[in-house]
Design a protein around this motif. Structure first.
Motif, PDB file in Angstrom:
ATOM      1  N   ALA A 193     -68.001   3.434  54.040  1.00  0.00           N
ATOM      2  CA  ALA A 193     -67.410   2.183  54.510  1.00  0.00           C
ATOM      3  C   ALA A 193     -66.532   1.558  53.430  1.00  0.00           C
ATOM      4  N   LEU A 194     -66.992   1.567  52.188  1.00  0.00           N
ATOM      5  CA  LEU A 194     -66.191   1.017  51.088  1.00  0.00           C
ATOM      6  C   LEU A 194     -64.922   1.831  50.870  1.00  0.00           C
ATOM      7  N   PHE A 195     -65.042   3.158  50.952  1.00  0.00           N
ATOM      8  CA  PHE A 195     -63.857   4.007  50.809  1.00  0.00           C
ATOM      9  C   PHE A 195     -62.853   3.741  51.930  1.00  0.00           C
ATOM     10  N   ASP A 196     -63.359   3.554  53.146  1.00  0.00           N
ATOM     11  CA  ASP A 196     -62.470   3.306  54.276  1.00  0.00           C
ATOM     12  C   ASP A 196     -61.784   1.949  54.152  1.00  0.00           C
ATOM     13  N   PRO A 240     -69.162  -8.464  65.676  1.00  0.00           N
ATOM     14  CA  PRO A 240     -68.674  -7.296  66.426  1.00  0.00           C
ATOM     15  C   PRO A 240     -67.631  -6.481  65.665  1.00  0.00           C
ATOM     16  N   LEU A 241     -66.799  -7.142  64.869  1.00  0.00           N
ATOM     17  CA  LEU A 241     -65.785  -6.404  64.118  1.00  0.00           C
ATOM     18  C   LEU A 241     -66.432  -5.503  63.074  1.00  0.00           C
ATOM     19  N   LEU A 242     -67.411  -6.033  62.344  1.00  0.00           N
ATOM     20  CA  LEU A 242     -68.122  -5.233  61.349  1.00  0.00           C
ATOM     21  C   LEU A 242     -68.867  -4.085  62.028  1.00  0.00           C
ATOM     22  N   ASP A 243     -69.480  -4.373  63.167  1.00  0.00           N
ATOM     23  CA  ASP A 243     -70.205  -3.337  63.905  1.00  0.00           C
ATOM     24  C   ASP A 243     -69.256  -2.211  64.321  1.00  0.00           C
ATOM     25  N   SER A 244     -68.098  -2.563  64.844  1.00  0.00           N
ATOM     26  CA  SER A 244     -67.126  -1.554  65.274  1.00  0.00           C
ATOM     27  C   SER A 244     -66.588  -0.770  64.083  1.00  0.00           C
ATOM     28  N   GLN A 297     -68.637   5.782  60.492  1.00  0.00           N
ATOM     29  CA  GLN A 297     -69.661   6.823  60.648  1.00  0.00           C
ATOM     30  C   GLN A 297     -69.159   7.973  61.505  1.00  0.00           C
ATOM     31  N   ARG A 298     -68.325   7.658  62.513  1.00  0.00           N
ATOM     32  CA  ARG A 298     -67.783   8.718  63.353  1.00  0.00           C
ATOM     33  C   ARG A 298     -66.868   9.643  62.550  1.00  0.00           C
ATOM     34  N   PRO A 353     -72.592  12.968  58.832  1.00  0.00           N
ATOM     35  CA  PRO A 353     -73.379  13.620  57.780  1.00  0.00           C
ATOM     36  C   PRO A 353     -72.982  15.069  57.484  1.00  0.00           C
ATOM     37  N   GLY A 354     -72.418  15.745  58.475  1.00  0.00           N
ATOM     38  CA  GLY A 354     -72.063  17.146  58.248  1.00  0.00           C
ATOM     39  C   GLY A 354     -70.674  17.340  57.671  1.00  0.00           C
ATOM     40  N   SER A 355     -69.929  16.251  57.478  1.00  0.00           N
ATOM     41  CA  SER A 355     -68.561  16.369  56.980  1.00  0.00           C
ATOM     42  C   SER A 355     -68.545  16.351  55.464  1.00  0.00           C
ATOM     43  N   ARG A 356     -67.542  16.960  54.909  1.00  0.00           N
ATOM     44  CA  ARG A 356     -67.404  16.977  53.459  1.00  0.00           C
ATOM     45  C   ARG A 356     -65.978  17.318  53.106  1.00  0.00           C
TER      46      ARG A 356
END
Length: 245
Positions: free
Chosen positions: A189-192, A226-230, A236-237, A241-244
């Motif tokens: 999230a911080l990177f994004d 709602p903005l933070l949730d979205s 996360q999408r 977890p399987g991405s690298r």
């Protein structure tokens, strides 16, 4: 391949960071969902992926413990907190050290791994904290027992699952799962946010406004963001977890 739809209706294998994975068309989803646990098991797959016999994660193949969230008495114990975090690190280091080795060589190399020795020490420290706590819970009257994760496990355990060592392994596994996923979610999230600085001001305004109305960072306040949730869901999408990279 996926974007062009070249293999849309078929199966293909891709190499990920730690193993090969089979990608199936979503037309097989209902068929896979209907398969029984003894034919297609997420728990067994996780144990095998992380080399369960060498990292103590093989216990999840036998346990039917589901994900729950709660507080345990040890949440303020610094030694326990350090041990639960360290356990997570050692598990991944042991798995990483052995994953590329031939399966015949793994039991030979395993005793000499520095991460294996550190993992053993983490387990010993964890035992010194958890075993006395379990004993006190067993001696406690049912109406006096606290309602937390450890007590739920004790109440639900049957047969061999009642052994203190089993409870310890389950607690450490849940610590590992929660620490890894929570840390990865926050970091991504911080990177994004750094990659998309235009979202920073709207997110800050929403969070500060919700905290003022909710008198702090409470669950009720979080539910009005709602903005933070979205943003977190989209992060996360994109960074599952399987991405690298």
């Amino acid at each position: 391949m996926c974007s062009t739809g070249q293999f849309k209706e078929s199966a293909f294998v891709i190499q990920t960071a730690d193993m090969e994975r089979v990608v199936l068309s979503n037309k097989y989803l209902e068929e896979l969902r209907a398969l029984p646990e003894d034919e297609l098991s997420l728990r067994i797959a996780m144990a095998e992926r992380h080399l369960g016999p060498y990292t103590t994660l093989d216990m999840i193949k036998e346990s039917h413990l589901q994900n729950t969230i709660c507080r345990v008495q040890l949440t303020q114990n610094l030694e326990w907190l350090e041990t639960s975090v360290g356990y997570t690190q050692e598990v991944f280091q042991v798995a990483a050290a052995l994953r590329d080795r031939h399966w015949i060589l793994r039991p030979i190399l395993y005793p000499f791994l520095a991460s294996r020795k550190r993992l053993k020490h983490r387990l010993q420290v964890a035992e010194s904290h958890i075993f006395p706590l379990i004993q006190s819970r067993l001696e406690c009257a049912a109406d006096e027992a606290p309602s937390d994760l450890l007590q739920w496990m004790i109440n639900a355990a049957e047969g061999d699952d009642r052994a203190p060592a089993k409870h310890l392994q389950k607690l450490l596994f849940l610590c590992m799962a929660s620490i890894h996923t929570s840390t990865a979610t926050l970091c991504h999230a911080l990177f994004d946010i750094c990659a998309m600085p235009t979202v920073l001001v709207p997110l800050r305004e929403e969070i500060l406004g919700a905290m003022q109305e909710g008198h702090g960072l409470t669950l009720a306040a979080i539910n009005t963001m709602p903005l933070l949730d979205s943003f977190l869901k989209e992060s996360q999408r994109l960074n599952h977890p399987g991405s690298r990279e």
